[in-house]
Design a protein around this motif. Sequence first.
Motif, short mmCIF file in Angstrom:
data_model
loop_
_atom_site.label_atom_id
_atom_site.label_comp_id
_atom_site.label_asym_id
_atom_site.label_seq_id
_atom_site.Cartn_x
_atom_site.Cartn_y
_atom_site.Cartn_z
N SER A 243 12.18 -11.07 5.38
CA SER A 243 11.42 -12.01 4.56
C SER A 243 10.18 -11.40 3.90
O SER A 243 9.82 -11.81 2.79
N PRO A 244 9.49 -10.41 4.52
CA PRO A 244 8.39 -9.79 3.78
C PRO A 244 8.86 -9.15 2.47
O PRO A 244 8.20 -9.26 1.43
N LEU A 247 10.35 -12.21 0.05
CA LEU A 247 9.39 -13.16 -0.50
C LEU A 247 8.25 -12.49 -1.26
O LEU A 247 7.80 -13.00 -2.29
N VAL A 248 7.78 -11.36 -0.77
CA VAL A 248 6.63 -10.70 -1.42
C VAL A 248 7.09 -9.80 -2.56
O VAL A 248 6.59 -9.91 -3.68
N SER A 255 0.52 -12.63 0.22
CA SER A 255 0.63 -12.51 1.68
C SER A 255 0.41 -13.86 2.36
O SER A 255 1.08 -14.20 3.33
N TYR A 258 3.42 -16.07 1.76
CA TYR A 258 4.48 -15.60 2.66
C TYR A 258 4.27 -16.18 4.06
O TYR A 258 5.21 -16.66 4.70
#
Length: 413
Positions: A243-244, A247-248, A255, A258
Amino acid sequence: MQNLMQKEQTTTLSRATLMFPLALVLFEFSVYIGNDLVQPAMLAITKDFGVSSVWAPSSMSFYLLGGACVAWLMGPLSDRLGRKKVLLAGVAFFAVTCLLILFTHTIESFLALRFLQGFGLSVISAVGYAAIQETFEERDAIKVMALMANISLLAPLLGPVLGAFLIDHVSWHWGFIGIAFLAFLSWFGLKAKMPNPKVSIPKQPLSYIWDDYKQVYKNKTFIGLTLGLPMLAMPLMLWIALSPVMLVEELGLSSVQYGLAQFPVLGGLIVGNIVLIKVIDRYALGKTVLIGLPLMLLGTLIVFLGVIWREYFLYCVILGMTLVSFGEGISFSVLYRFALMSSEISKGTVAAAVSVLMMFTFFFVIELVRVLYEHFHLWAYALSCLTLIVLWFTFPQATLKKIMLGRKERGEF
């Protein structure tokens, strides 16, 4: 051979008997936040080390690999030396490796320390969980596991927010200092509150460990249930690992955004565990699993639809993964209990066998999906999650239904 379970006096759930699980869950929290706080910081860490962000998921997979590589020894060792002694040594080792990682300067040395920190996962799953199952009666043990899961879920909820704060305001190094501090606190709690029953175990050579493992892994019921555990837990593990990046990097979230996106997803797991605690005494054991898995399948289908209609992906992935996590919450503790009790070999060895199979599966699947993600991006994530849940409806589901039928015939609720 350790064919017979050591007979221990189980206890009922009360405020006094909860002190040991609470001390254990503090260590579990420190181990989990050792992943959930670090994963959001991995983009900054890879930048510090001058390597590609593609290395980011490897922090989690090497953490899991470390747990898998030592789990086979932890359980049998705790059978012979005592759960408490092995658990305290493992907690201290984890805390020390968290401090040593502060002195790393390359991604290779960083991942080597992550591998060693992963031993903490085995201490919990192969030693701590076995002690919980032995200490409490069947349904109380499941309630304790669900309660522990809810407390430890503060780690993935707080981890991304704290990780974002560390990235923006201080340094990722402080995260490991905080994790080590929590582990040391837990060590003192476990030393004071963990029961240390005097169980008579035959003094046999360590070569007998191999014979015990052969018996466990030849047990088809054990294999069916234990293979079902990573299928059930893997979609959420992939979410935490990827997911980091999704999403980012892919969607351009900040951040903080997220971190906020984690709340509904992991909140679903908390709600699922609360529901399990509330209904576990009303239904036949295993019924919640048969309800939870179809919900998880629906969730992965929603994620898949989000990849097809890309403009709705963020909404679909959050909604879908919330359903997935809720289904896991009402299912995992029950399936784990069945897996642990599926063999008559001593529970430390069985718990270790569960841990080895689960964590090796986690490592290989995360690394495989990481490689696939480089080429296929969101498609790789969505198809992997869907495939894992679909596979559960094969051998694991048939094994669970067979166990539930056997319990019903024996008059067990």
